[in-house]
Scaffold this active site. Structure first.
Site, PDB file in Angstrom:
ATOM      1  N   GLU A   8       0.850  -1.288   0.085  1.00  0.00           N
ATOM      2  CA  GLU A   8      -0.039   0.040   0.149  1.00  0.00           C
ATOM      3  C   GLU A   8       1.027   1.152   0.007  1.00  0.00           C
ATOM      4  O   GLU A   8       0.191   2.198  -0.711  1.00  0.00           O
ATOM      5  CB  GLU A   8      -0.809   0.060   1.144  1.00  0.00           C
ATOM      6  CG  GLU A   8      -2.140  -0.954   1.149  1.00  0.00           C
ATOM      7  CD  GLU A   8      -3.079  -0.827   2.182  1.00  0.00           C
ATOM      8  OE1 GLU A   8      -3.481   0.418   2.603  1.00  0.00           O
ATOM      9  OE2 GLU A   8      -3.592  -1.828   2.857  1.00  0.00           O
ATOM     10  N   ASP A  81      -1.904  -4.301   3.517  1.00  0.00           N
ATOM     11  CA  ASP A  81      -2.232  -4.307   4.961  1.00  0.00           C
ATOM     12  C   ASP A  81      -3.275  -5.390   5.555  1.00  0.00           C
ATOM     13  O   ASP A  81      -3.957  -5.952   4.863  1.00  0.00           O
ATOM     14  CB  ASP A  81      -3.003  -2.999   5.722  1.00  0.00           C
ATOM     15  CG  ASP A  81      -1.753  -1.817   5.473  1.00  0.00           C
ATOM     16  OD1 ASP A  81      -0.818  -2.057   5.263  1.00  0.00           O
ATOM     17  OD2 ASP A  81      -2.240  -0.658   5.639  1.00  0.00           O
ATOM     18  N   ASP A  83      -5.971  -6.241   6.989  1.00  0.00           N
ATOM     19  CA  ASP A  83      -7.281  -6.021   7.469  1.00  0.00           C
ATOM     20  C   ASP A  83      -7.969  -6.048   6.201  1.00  0.00           C
ATOM     21  O   ASP A  83      -7.872  -6.302   5.184  1.00  0.00           O
ATOM     22  CB  ASP A  83      -7.035  -4.628   8.331  1.00  0.00           C
ATOM     23  CG  ASP A  83      -6.547  -3.575   7.596  1.00  0.00           C
ATOM     24  OD1 ASP A  83      -6.545  -3.488   6.364  1.00  0.00           O
ATOM     25  OD2 ASP A  83      -6.398  -2.508   8.370  1.00  0.00           O
ATOM     26  N   GLU A  85      -9.708  -3.467   4.811  1.00  0.00           N
ATOM     27  CA  GLU A  85      -9.180  -2.425   3.929  1.00  0.00           C
ATOM     28  C   GLU A  85      -8.084  -3.026   2.958  1.00  0.00           C
ATOM     29  O   GLU A  85      -8.057  -3.019   1.703  1.00  0.00           O
ATOM     30  CB  GLU A  85      -9.063  -1.319   4.487  1.00  0.00           C
ATOM     31  CG  GLU A  85      -9.888  -0.314   5.242  1.00  0.00           C
ATOM     32  CD  GLU A  85     -10.993   0.033   4.158  1.00  0.00           C
ATOM     33  OE1 GLU A  85     -10.915   0.403   3.145  1.00  0.00           O
ATOM     34  OE2 GLU A  85     -12.167   0.097   4.796  1.00  0.00           O
ATOM     35  N   TYR A 305       1.814  -3.877  13.236  1.00  0.00           N
ATOM     36  CA  TYR A 305       0.748  -2.999  12.679  1.00  0.00           C
ATOM     37  C   TYR A 305      -0.095  -2.561  13.700  1.00  0.00           C
ATOM     38  O   TYR A 305      -0.680  -3.168  14.617  1.00  0.00           O
ATOM     39  CB  TYR A 305      -0.155  -4.322  11.829  1.00  0.00           C
ATOM     40  CG  TYR A 305      -1.267  -3.669  10.964  1.00  0.00           C
ATOM     41  CD1 TYR A 305      -0.787  -2.664   9.986  1.00  0.00           C
ATOM     42  CD2 TYR A 305      -2.397  -3.957  10.859  1.00  0.00           C
ATOM     43  CE1 TYR A 305      -1.534  -1.966   9.199  1.00  0.00           C
ATOM     44  CE2 TYR A 305      -3.391  -3.151  10.034  1.00  0.00           C
ATOM     45  CZ  TYR A 305      -2.873  -2.375   9.040  1.00  0.00           C
ATOM     46  OH  TYR A 305      -3.919  -1.376   8.509  1.00  0.00           O
ATOM     47  N   ARG A 307      -3.265  -1.204  13.383  1.00  0.00           N
ATOM     48  CA  ARG A 307      -4.708  -1.081  13.383  1.00  0.00           C
ATOM     49  C   ARG A 307      -5.255  -2.735  13.678  1.00  0.00           C
ATOM     50  O   ARG A 307      -5.326  -3.317  12.885  1.00  0.00           O
ATOM     51  CB  ARG A 307      -5.223  -0.767  12.111  1.00  0.00           C
ATOM     52  CG  ARG A 307      -5.003   0.640  11.945  1.00  0.00           C
ATOM     53  CD  ARG A 307      -5.902   0.719  10.515  1.00  0.00           C
ATOM     54  NE  ARG A 307      -5.593   2.444  10.182  1.00  0.00           N
ATOM     55  CZ  ARG A 307      -4.419   3.111   9.612  1.00  0.00           C
ATOM     56  NH1 ARG A 307      -3.640   2.248   8.708  1.00  0.00           N
ATOM     57  NH2 ARG A 307      -4.546   4.309   9.358  1.00  0.00           N
ATOM     58  N   HIS A 352      -5.724  -9.728  14.878  1.00  0.00           N
ATOM     59  CA  HIS A 352      -4.441  -9.645  14.568  1.00  0.00           C
ATOM     60  C   HIS A 352      -3.595  -9.702  15.898  1.00  0.00           C
ATOM     61  O   HIS A 352      -4.169  -9.383  17.094  1.00  0.00           O
ATOM     62  CB  HIS A 352      -3.797  -8.633  13.643  1.00  0.00           C
ATOM     63  CG  HIS A 352      -4.675  -8.565  12.501  1.00  0.00           C
ATOM     64  ND1 HIS A 352      -4.753  -9.566  11.704  1.00  0.00           N
ATOM     65  CD2 HIS A 352      -5.444  -7.646  11.998  1.00  0.00           C
ATOM     66  CE1 HIS A 352      -5.176  -9.052  10.401  1.00  0.00           C
ATOM     67  NE2 HIS A 352      -5.964  -8.068  10.912  1.00  0.00           N
TER      68      HIS A 352
END
Length: 860
Positions: A8, A81, A83, A85, A305, A307, A352
């Site tokens: 990303e 990433d 997740d 998104e 990470y 989030r 996560h």
């Protein structure tokens, strides 16, 4: 073999490429490559919720670079990433490549994910590729469709029925309700008086301590036993001459366990409480620590990470942390067994790891030279929390002592707590919202059964119950998490949107609803009640989790939402403005008007003394006007009533600054320092304007009030600091030239070597030399001809939800939106233009007929 890896962020690409070697080419998608177009019909409920995506104008060049690379590749790894998104971005990249026929036959497309940017994590991910998880993709598609449907259908209703309002969102409207309802609790709170009685005692050795009155004449003393001074004085008369003896001593040991490593929510809460960072600032700093910090010429990811709602940690990280505890604190601080924390997240597929250091042996002080001050503080917080999570529990010795009066009139109680073993408290203590100290933390002298204690004095103290406090960012995030509103990746953006739309203001690190926010909340609760209910929003989030887990079809969720929502939209469209005003008038009456002794509210018009003030709606929003119009033209801005203490709203609600507010006197000149409201916003001024032919000498010193400072609460010290700008931040370590911070025509800035850098999130009064050098370096990386950075994001378009930003152009500031560049009118500064003004300019531009260029033929 040749392989392309798509990530990303460009910040990751060089680091990952170095880990993987020359056979891999790592390219960045720069976030989402396509989205729903900002126009009606991008989601079509009548066509089974078909969604039309388009590649954004900014993404064309990034997609072109990826297409060029994959034409010669054998394998494509999608490393976005870990997740929802990120999963959706990976899917969108593949879909665009397929549409453009850029993937040749036989190319292997695989999804890889990793929780930290370290060599071992990257290489392990390459060894364990998988397919794109369509359940996660569909959960993201469902969320995007829901947000689109709400934005494109609810916002126009707001505009039509509540002029001056900005827009509404599926989640942020519920967060706004939280803030507004807390303010209503504060305004409606009735203070109660109560008194406490304590005894100042001494032991036979002369050591002092205090004890509270527990029982009096056989009756237990409660909080409201003594409600006035008279009742407390009467009790003291009974206690006069009492002699006390220790009748009971209870000793017990309490264990306090360390908190788990950080999730996104708990990191935002602790960073707010302990460091004073807002949610957005915390996430920006965490992103930098995750993507990599330049350490001796090599970008190194320092944390996992950021989030996540998970608290689980890998076995390797736990073992390394236990070893660190042993080395730093000794064997007694290491638990016999590793501490295993379990994630409460419903969807284990997305649970996560917690946020932790990628390498716990990198102690904060050892990496301090590579970090600016804010980055260091956040990394230290994350490191301390992770290490503390694998330390021994703290052990507290608590003593409860009861002392009876020899005549049986009363019993005193003293509680003391001491730390027998500090355990994890040697490294880390959780932040508190206030500085109140628990009386049970007091130390007691040695006491034994049947010891006599002497009363030195009786202490009676007056207290008043306090209303609940306004939400801080930490408190709001915690409450949203408890209620299941939003998800880790959305908390910061929700808070930013509420402030950008001027629905709330952050004053002294606490949220206060603006009048616009209160009006919108009253409207939504009255006409869209189910959709701003806490449980409805939480259930919708749970449904999205079910989609992620493959337990529910995503379009089934959309169908269940859309039909009743569309019915409500159609129904509200049928209500006329008069009816809506009557409803809002009723709901907002306790806030807008003072309550009289007979229980009614004082609405009388002070100008004509005949009519009453009622809520009215004008072109630019709501106001109060006399119902005796047109005989009486009295109007006043929408604001709370004035309490006996003189504060708006009876509890300090934000008021409109109609005239200059005296802050204090400038010690250097003796002149008044005031805060005023001008056509382009609030500003500070020293002295008054003078009549003089020399216009420059006639002008008093004025400086715009920086964003984030409230005109109603800014103090003299802060005002003088702003007025003294520009200030020297320090000397650049490479050039030896000064770095200066100030406020200019386009807002706060840094100046170095004749170049300017806009300060977007950093405070112009406190930005330090390390942060300044970092910002200057980031600006230099953009280079000439790079993508123009906006001076300011004004807000989001209510229909498209696309950012509207103002830029600095060669011929003056301009708005950039949907491919159009719209020059700002003269005398309209980029720092003052409102969202309403910007939307009007956009609407005028879009509705204007396109001019045809007619070329005249040359005559011979």
């Amino acid at each position: 073999m040749s392989a392309v890896v798509v990530v990303e962020s460009p910040a990751k690409s060089k680091t990952i490429n170095r880990y993987l070697g020359k056979d891999y080419q790592v390219l960045a998608s720069f976030g989402h490559v396509r989205d729903l177009p900002s126009k009606d019909g991008s989601v079509r409920p009548d066509d089974d919720f078909a969604m039309d995506y388009e590649v954004s104008s900014q993404s064309h060049k990034h997609i072109a670079a990826i297409e060029k690379a994959v034409k010669n590749a054998d394998t494509v790894y999608l490393a976005t990433d870990p997740d929802r998104e990120g999963e959706a971005i990976a899917w969108h990249v593949v879909e665009v490549l397929k549409q453009h026929k850029a993937l040749k036959a036989g190319v292997d497309v695989k999804r890889i994910s990793f929780n930290e940017i370290t060599k071992s994590a990257i290489l392990q991910a390459i060894k364990q590729p998988r397919d794109i998880d369509m359940d996660l993709v569909n959960a993201q598609q469902a969320r995007r469709a829901l947000d689109y449907l709400v934005g494109f259908n609810l916002s126009p209703v707001l505009w039509k029925k509540l002029p001056g309002s900005k827009s509404a969102g599926r989640v942020q409207s519920v967060a706004l309700r939280l803030i507004v309802e807390r303010e209503e609790e504060i305004e409606q709170f009735i203070t109660q008086e109560y008194w406490t009685i304590k005894a100042l005692l001494t032991t036979k050795d002369g050591k002092e301590f205090t004890a509270s009155l527990a029982t009096l004449q056989g009756e237990k003393v409660e909080k409201f036993t003594f409600t006035d001074e008279a009742s407390a004085t009467k009790a003291l008369a009974v206690l006069e001459g009492c002699q006390f003896t220790v009748s009971d001593i209870e000793k017990k040991q309490l264990r306090r366990n360390p908190p788990p490593p950080f999730t996104t929510a708990t990191l935002q809460q602790e960073a707010s409480k302990k460091l004073g960072f807002g949610a957005s600032r915390t996430m920006q700093l965490a992103q930098r620590l995750y993507e990599g910090i330049d350490m001796d010429g090599e970008a190194t990811g320092l944390i996992t990470y950021m989030r996540t709602d998970g608290v689980t940690v890998s076995k390797e990280a736990i073992d390394a942390t236990r070893t660190m505890v042993l080395q730093e604190f000794g064997k007694s601080y290491v638990p016999a067994e590793p501490r295993i924390y379990k994630t409460k997240a419903k969807n284990a597929q997305e649970a996560h790891e917690a946020i932790r250091p990628t390498d716990v042996t990198r102690k904060p002080k050892e990496v301090a030279t590579y970090l600016d001050d804010a980055q260091y503080k956040l990394y230290e917080l994350i490191w301390n929390r992770m290490v503390a999570s694998q330390m021994q529990s703290a052990v507290m010795d608590q003593v409860i002592v009861l002392m009876n009066d020899k005549q049986g009139k009363a019993v005193l109680k003293a509680v003391g707590t001491t730390i027998a073993f500090d355990g994890f408290l040697a490294l880390y203590q959780e932040g508190q919202e206030d500085d109140s100290k628990d009386e049970q933390d007091a130390l007691l002298p040695p006491l034994h059964l049947n010891d006599d204690v002497n009363v030195q004095d009786w202490l009676k103290d007056q207290h008043f119950t306090q209303p609940p406090g306004r939400y801080s960012e930490a408190g709001l995030v915690k409450k949203m998490e408890e209620l299941g509103i939003g998800r880790p990746s959305t908390y910061a953006s929700i808070i930013s949107v509420l402030q950008d739309r001027e629905y709330v203001v952050l004053d002294k690190r606490r949220f206060i609803p603006e009048e616009r926010g209160r009006l919108v909340t009253a409207f939504l609760k009255s006409y869209f009640g189910p959709y701003v209910e806490y449980n409805f929003t939480a259930e919708l989030e749970n449904a999205l989790d079910d989609i992620s887990a493959g337990e529910m079809a995503w379009k089934e969720v959309l169908r269940g939402f859309w039909k009743p929502f569309k019915g409500t939209i159609d129904e509200v469209q049928g209500h006329d403005l008069t009816e809506i005003l009557d409803v809002l008038n009723e709901k907002l009456t306790p806030h807008l008007f003072q309550k009289k002794e007979d229980g009614s509210y004082d609405r009388h018009c002070p100008v004509c003394n005949k009519g009453e003030l009622h809520l009215r709606i004008g072109k630019f929003g709501a106001f109060l006007g006399c119902n005796n119009y047109p005989e009486c033209n009295n109007t006043r801005p929408l604001q709370g009533h004035t309490s006996e203490e003189g504060e708006q709203g009876g509890a300090g609600a934000q008021s409109l600054l109609e005239g200059p507010r005296l802050i204090g006197k400038d010690p250097a000149t003796g002149m008044d320092v005031t805060v005023r409201k001008g056509p382009y916003g609030h500003y500070l001024q020293v002295g008054e304007a003078l009549k003089s032919k020399d216009k420059e000498k006639a002008k008093p010193k004025r400086v715009s009030l920086p964003k984030g400072y409230s005109p109603d609460s800014i103090d003299l010290a802060t005002a003088l600091a702003v007025l003294s700008l520009p200030r020297e931040v320090g000397t650049h370590p490479e050039t030896g030239k000064k770095i200066v911070a100030g406020i200019g025509r386009f807002g706060p800035y840094l100046q170095h070597d004749s170049k300017y850098v806009t300060l977007k999130t950093d405070d112009v009064l406190t930005v330090g030399i390390n942060r300044a050098v970092d910002l200057i370096a980031e600006s230099a990386k953009g280079g000439a001809g790079g993508k123009a950075e906006p001076l300011r994001v004004i807000g989001k378009h209510p229909d498209s939800l696309e950012d509207i930003a103002v830029y600095k152009g060669r011929y003056g500031p301009y708005i950039k939106y949907n491919g159009d560049n719209i020059t700002l009118p003269k005398n309209t500064g980029p720092e003052q233009i409102t969202l309403e003004q910007a939307l009007l300019l956009i609407e005028t531009k879009q509705s204007a007929p396109k001019k045809k260029v007619v070329r005249k033929k040359k005559t011979k």
